[in-house]
Design a protein around this motif. Structure first.
Motif, mmCIF file in Angstrom:
data_model
loop_
_atom_site.group_PDB
_atom_site.id
_atom_site.type_symbol
_atom_site.label_atom_id
_atom_site.label_comp_id
_atom_site.label_asym_id
_atom_site.label_seq_id
_atom_site.Cartn_x
_atom_site.Cartn_y
_atom_site.Cartn_z
ATOM 1 N N THR A 293 0.962 -11.518 14.198
ATOM 2 C CA THR A 293 2.098 -12.349 13.795
ATOM 3 C C THR A 293 3.115 -11.537 13.005
ATOM 4 O O THR A 293 2.838 -10.432 12.542
ATOM 5 C CB THR A 293 1.629 -13.527 12.915
ATOM 6 N N ALA A 294 4.303 -12.139 12.854
ATOM 7 C CA ALA A 294 5.337 -11.606 11.974
ATOM 8 C C ALA A 294 5.634 -12.666 10.919
ATOM 9 O O ALA A 294 5.712 -13.860 11.236
ATOM 10 C CB ALA A 294 6.591 -11.248 12.756
ATOM 11 N N LYS A 295 5.792 -12.249 9.670
ATOM 12 C CA LYS A 295 6.045 -13.163 8.573
ATOM 13 C C LYS A 295 7.333 -12.747 7.862
ATOM 14 O O LYS A 295 7.549 -11.567 7.595
ATOM 15 C CB LYS A 295 4.898 -13.142 7.561
ATOM 16 N N ILE A 296 8.182 -13.735 7.564
ATOM 17 C CA ILE A 296 9.461 -13.485 6.909
ATOM 18 C C ILE A 296 9.536 -14.375 5.681
ATOM 19 O O ILE A 296 9.258 -15.580 5.754
ATOM 20 C CB ILE A 296 10.627 -13.766 7.875
ATOM 21 N N CYS A 297 9.913 -13.799 4.547
ATOM 22 C CA CYS A 297 9.921 -14.537 3.280
ATOM 23 C C CYS A 297 11.161 -14.150 2.479
ATOM 24 O O CYS A 297 11.526 -12.973 2.414
ATOM 25 C CB CYS A 297 8.647 -14.217 2.489
ATOM 26 N N LEU A 298 11.797 -15.127 1.862
ATOM 27 C CA LEU A 298 12.929 -14.877 0.970
ATOM 28 C C LEU A 298 12.405 -14.676 -0.448
ATOM 29 O O LEU A 298 11.613 -15.477 -0.941
ATOM 30 C CB LEU A 298 13.905 -16.048 0.999
ATOM 31 N N ILE A 299 12.858 -13.596 -1.085
ATOM 32 C CA ILE A 299 12.431 -13.282 -2.449
ATOM 33 C C ILE A 299 13.685 -13.165 -3.311
ATOM 34 O O ILE A 299 14.513 -12.272 -3.093
ATOM 35 C CB ILE A 299 11.623 -11.968 -2.487
ATOM 36 N N ASP A 332 6.268 -19.677 0.376
ATOM 37 C CA ASP A 332 6.997 -20.248 1.504
ATOM 38 C C ASP A 332 7.506 -19.132 2.412
ATOM 39 O O ASP A 332 8.302 -18.301 2.001
ATOM 40 C CB ASP A 332 8.171 -21.076 0.983
ATOM 41 N N MET A 333 7.049 -19.119 3.640
ATOM 42 C CA MET A 333 7.506 -18.119 4.598
ATOM 43 C C MET A 333 7.480 -18.711 5.994
ATOM 44 O O MET A 333 6.828 -19.723 6.250
ATOM 45 C CB MET A 333 6.654 -16.851 4.524
ATOM 46 N N VAL A 334 8.209 -18.070 6.888
ATOM 47 C CA VAL A 334 8.180 -18.471 8.284
ATOM 48 C C VAL A 334 7.311 -17.469 9.029
ATOM 49 O O VAL A 334 7.394 -16.262 8.801
ATOM 50 C CB VAL A 334 9.605 -18.540 8.882
ATOM 51 N N GLU A 335 6.435 -17.984 9.871
ATOM 52 C CA GLU A 335 5.488 -17.139 10.591
ATOM 53 C C GLU A 335 5.585 -17.443 12.075
ATOM 54 O O GLU A 335 5.548 -18.604 12.483
ATOM 55 C CB GLU A 335 4.070 -17.404 10.085
ATOM 56 N N ILE A 336 5.755 -16.407 12.892
ATOM 57 C CA ILE A 336 5.835 -16.607 14.339
ATOM 58 C C ILE A 336 4.861 -15.664 15.036
ATOM 59 O O ILE A 336 4.445 -14.645 14.484
ATOM 60 C CB ILE A 336 7.266 -16.379 14.877
ATOM 61 N N GLY A 337 4.509 -16.032 16.264
ATOM 62 C CA GLY A 337 3.555 -15.230 17.035
ATOM 63 C C GLY A 337 4.230 -14.019 17.638
ATOM 64 O O GLY A 337 4.453 -13.956 18.849
ATOM 65 N N ALA A 338 4.563 -13.066 16.787
ATOM 66 C CA ALA A 338 5.233 -11.847 17.237
ATOM 67 C C ALA A 338 4.622 -10.666 16.498
ATOM 68 O O ALA A 338 5.045 -10.329 15.402
ATOM 69 C CB ALA A 338 6.734 -11.927 16.966
ATOM 70 N N GLY A 339 3.621 -10.058 17.091
ATOM 71 C CA GLY A 339 2.979 -8.889 16.505
ATOM 72 C C GLY A 339 2.788 -7.833 17.569
ATOM 73 O O GLY A 339 3.152 -8.018 18.748
ATOM 74 N N GLY A 340 2.206 -6.722 17.175
ATOM 75 C CA GLY A 340 1.993 -5.643 18.128
ATOM 76 C C GLY A 340 1.143 -6.057 19.313
ATOM 77 O O GLY A 340 1.296 -5.536 20.422
ATOM 78 N N GLY A 341 0.231 -7.010 19.105
ATOM 79 C CA GLY A 341 -0.642 -7.447 20.183
ATOM 80 C C GLY A 341 -0.149 -8.663 20.939
ATOM 81 O O GLY A 341 -0.824 -9.147 21.854
ATOM 82 N N ARG A 440 17.096 -16.179 10.624
ATOM 83 C CA ARG A 440 18.358 -16.913 10.464
ATOM 84 C C ARG A 440 18.096 -18.371 10.086
ATOM 85 O O ARG A 440 18.730 -18.911 9.176
ATOM 86 C CB ARG A 440 19.171 -16.855 11.764
ATOM 87 N N VAL A 441 17.168 -19.011 10.802
ATOM 88 C CA VAL A 441 16.858 -20.411 10.524
ATOM 89 C C VAL A 441 16.298 -20.561 9.114
ATOM 90 O O VAL A 441 16.684 -21.480 8.368
ATOM 91 C CB VAL A 441 15.861 -20.956 11.566
ATOM 92 N N HIS A 442 15.396 -19.660 8.732
ATOM 93 C CA HIS A 442 14.804 -19.720 7.389
ATOM 94 C C HIS A 442 15.885 -19.575 6.322
ATOM 95 O O HIS A 442 15.864 -20.282 5.304
ATOM 96 C CB HIS A 442 13.764 -18.611 7.256
ATOM 97 N N ALA A 443 16.848 -18.690 6.556
ATOM 98 C CA ALA A 443 17.933 -18.487 5.592
ATOM 99 C C ALA A 443 18.829 -19.718 5.513
ATOM 100 O O ALA A 443 19.204 -20.168 4.421
ATOM 101 C CB ALA A 443 18.751 -17.261 5.983
ATOM 102 N N VAL A 444 19.176 -20.293 6.655
ATOM 103 C CA VAL A 444 20.034 -21.477 6.675
ATOM 104 C C VAL A 444 19.350 -22.642 5.969
ATOM 105 O O VAL A 444 19.986 -23.376 5.192
ATOM 106 C CB VAL A 444 20.396 -21.851 8.128
ATOM 107 N N GLU A 445 18.053 -22.819 6.222
ATOM 108 C CA GLU A 445 17.320 -23.911 5.573
ATOM 109 C C GLU A 445 17.317 -23.767 4.058
ATOM 110 O O GLU A 445 17.167 -24.757 3.331
ATOM 111 C CB GLU A 445 15.885 -23.953 6.087
ATOM 112 N N ASN A 446 17.472 -22.544 3.577
ATOM 113 C CA ASN A 446 17.474 -22.296 2.134
ATOM 114 C C ASN A 446 18.866 -21.994 1.589
ATOM 115 O O ASN A 446 19.013 -21.581 0.437
ATOM 116 C CB ASN A 446 16.531 -21.136 1.806
#
Length: 692
Positions: A293-299, A332-341, A440-446
């Motif tokens: 997975t890939a995880k994106i978080c605003l700090i 709070d982070m957004v997680e999607i099924g996007a990893g090396g595998g 982008r969506v995570h940023a807009v939501e915040n």
């Protein structure tokens, strides 16, 4: 937190298990393939590798901090224990009825995810508590015993107890537990009033069911891990990273395993926050991409954004609302099924789709040569020149480029009339755009503009894709810290001991009761501090106070931070001004003339975080020595280019690498696009900036 001379951080991911050892001011790390049938085997293997590098024995380790995706995977894959739910009459179908929200508003054939437990595994008892905590209808042992007899006959391993309004009055739930303990002493029991004492029965019931569902699995695993480590001569304490970004004892983790569901990603966010503090960055986008997975978080202000509800196992294009809500404190982070595998395929519209299905470590991407036949992100990265086939994972895995090309051609190229390189380009662009859209969506939501942010990338696959992600998002600066390939495991070693206790008690500002508030927050402080004391009996403990407030009639609340003085000497005007201030920041204006409600009260007890020394940042200097060159595909220019290959450990402070370039190390590779220049900072961070 007490400082330990030799500490081990371990992160079990979907593909790799990352192990980091810190001793005597030095750090040693390794990545080993995750062993699904017995995850502790990979930990033991990795521990011996880093101990050998450090020249110590496992018995010299003073502390182990562990995070894992095992709890998450058990929920996603539905392979937990045989679990029953006992709930109040009339509420048997709450976890199946969900809420009125439609996560895909215009889909007439919307399929809701199946509940974790089918209807025949859900039982009811009479008795009723009202919304004030008063008993409307009593519950007796005679009411409970026939239900427990049915559960005994069915042979359940674990029981979740979720009764209506038990967050205000838990006497009925405790009575159910007493009867279960007498009649079924070997069955594990989880109470919603202990796991998640918050309003909203759907989220609370779902959380306690999830806790009960994975409790036998996690308790067994943690017990085996303790035993294996003792067999290896390791006698130190083992702690677990929890979803809120702190550390809890192994006993607390075994009792409340649902708090471990986002433990690995939480460690990554703590790691990024630590780097942000060293560089004095107030706006950071944390990007963690591993094998699954890939995880994106605003700090912001060196603190990851937190929430009290999140979802796992989203089943509908990863849309919010399509998953399983877990009501616990979480980063709070957004997680999607996007990893090396993550695996790619061509859909009915002749479009390339990537994920959420992953090849994991068994069999892994096609290039691993372990039986995988379908193309994964790692296969595309290899064909595009981002990876060195002979030096992947420090040379522990030799990659087969021909297998990658065959998989790309067979599953993508033949369907779309493309060669292997073009197929790899398409796959990589799709996965990068998926991650960019999520950010982008995570940023807009915040309410945030990402062009003001600095990205910090870590995880084995993130440095391969972060440069392109910055181009897509308009982010001008990217930091790749030392140890980026094992960033979450390093984050475990930076996290404080902490525990957040919360409780739902409804109150309006018109009926503000200072004495009741003081007593409630005092009880929560005592509860949270007690959990932290099981980890460290001597350290100074700080308390952080938070309340969730809303205007009357609104469906959801916003979190409001309070100082200890504001919390322990509560004043209605202070609460109102703090709510109005934060509400205006989020929504632009306040709403005049409406009453304000408080629904949830929270206290987080934490040991003091370690002091962070600022970095004296370098300016651009001479070029770093070039070890070799290779052909590298630049997606922004859509062509292969000759790129310099630089060894990261041979770059000195102030030295640069001009894109296109690849900066290599054992655990990952940093791809520098043609639009960027990379600068090594004094602490070892690679700082990518826009040229000119």
């Amino acid at each position: 937190m007490a400082q330990h001379s030799t500490r081990l951080g371990v992160d079990i991911g979907g593909t790799f298990t990352d192990v980091v050892l810190e001793t005597g001011g030095a750090s040693f790390s390794t990545k080993v393939l995750t062993t699904y049938t017995a995850p502790e085997n990979a930990i033991i293997d990795g521990m011996h590798q880093v101990c050998a590098k450090a020249g110590i024995t496992p018995s010299q380790i003073d502390q182990i901090i562990h995070g894992t995706t095992l709890a998450t995977n058990a929920l996603i894959e539905r392979r937990g224990a045989k679990t029953a739910l006992i709930t109040t009459e009339g509420f048997r179908d709450v976890i199946e009825m969900r809420t009125e929200s439609r996560f895909e508003q215009y889909d007439l054939n919307l399929n809701l995810p199946d509940p974790l437990l089918p209807r025949y595994m859900r039982y009811t008892v009479p008795g009723r508590v009202d919304a004030t905590g008063a008993v409307l209808k009593p519950l007796s042992r005679a009411d409970i015993e026939p239900v427990v007899d049915q559960i005994k006959a069915a042979g359940y391993d674990s029981v979740a107890v979720g009764l209506i309004h038990s967050y205000l009055n838990d006497s009925h739930e405790k009575l159910v537990r007493d009867v279960l303990a007498e009649k079924l002493p070997d069955v594990m029991v989880s109470l919603s009033s202990e796991v998640s004492p918050q309003m909203r029965e759907y989220e609370r019931f779902n959380t306690v069911v999830a806790n009960a569902y994975i409790k036998p699995l996690m308790k067994s695993y943690l017990g085996r891990l303790e035993g294996r480590l003792q067999d290896e001569g390791v006698g130190c304490n083992i702690f677990l990273m929890h979803s809120g970004g702190g550390i809890i004892s192994i006993d607390s983790a075994a009792e409340f395993p649902v708090r471990l569901v986002e433990s690995g990603p939480a460690g990554g966010a703590v790691f990024a926050a630590h780097i942000a503090a060293r560089y004095g960055l107030d706006k950071v986008l944390s990007f963690d991409m591993g094998g699954t997975t890939a995880k994106i978080c605003l700090i912001k202000n060196q603190t990851p954004k937190t929430s009290r509800v999140f979802e796992v196992a989203r089943t509908y294009r990863f849309k919010k609302g399509s998953g399983m809500p877990i009501s616990i404190p979480v980063i709070d982070m957004v997680e999607i099924g996007a990893g090396g595998g993550s695996l790619a395929h061509v859909d009915a519209m002749r479009q390339i789709r990537v994920g959420p299905e992953s090849a994991g470590s068994e069999p892994g991407p096609a290039c691993y040569g372990r039986g995988g036949k379908r193309p994964a992100v790692t296969d595309a990265d290899l064909v595009l020149g981002k990876l060195d086939a002979d030096n992947f994972a420090g040379g522990s895995i030799v990659l087969d480029a021909d297998s990658s090309k065959n998989a790309l051609t067979t599953h993508l190229g033949d369907a779309l009339d493309m060669d292997a390189a073009t197929s790899a380009f398409g796959l990589a662009e799709v996965v990068d755009e998926n991650m960019a859209n999520a950010a982008r969506v995570h940023a807009v939501e915040n309410g945030e503009d990402l062009s003001d942010y600095t990205m910090i990338a870590f995880g084995g696959a993130a440095p391969l894709h972060a440069g392109r992600l910055c181009e897509k998002l308009g982010v001008e600066r990217l930091l790749v810290p030392p140890g980026a390939g094992v960033g979450s495991a390093i984050g475990f070693l930076r996290a404080p001991f902490s525990f957040e206790a919360n409780r739902s008690v409804y109150m309006t500002l018109d009926a503000f009761d200072p004495d009741k508030i003081t007593a409630l927050l005092g009880d929560l402080k005592t509860e949270a501090t007690g959990f932290v004391r099981t980890c460290d009996a001597q350290a100074e403990i700080l308390s952080e106070f938070k309340v969730y407030m809303r205007y009357a009639g609104q469906g959801w609340e916003i979190p409001i931070m309070l100082t200890e003085a504001q919390a322990m000497a509560p004043d209605a005007d202070t609460f109102k001004s703090r709510f109005t201030e934060d509400y205006v920041k989020l929504f632009g204006r306040a709403v005049d003339g409406m009453n304000i409600e408080i629904t949830v009260w929270s206290v987080n007890a934490t040991t003091r975080p370690e002091t962070v020394a600022p970095v004296a940042q370098s300016t651009i200097g001479s070029a770093a020595p070039v070890g070799s060159a290779r052909t590298l595909f630049d997606p922004a220019l859509a062509k292969f280019m000759q790129a310099d290959v630089v060894l990261r450990d041979q770059m000195h402070s102030g030295q640069t690498a001009n894109g296109p370039a690849a900066i290599t190390e054992d655990e990952t590779t940093i791809i520098v696009p043609a639009s960027r220049i990379a600068l090594r900072q004094p602490d070892g961070c690679i700082d990518l900036r826009v040229k000119g």
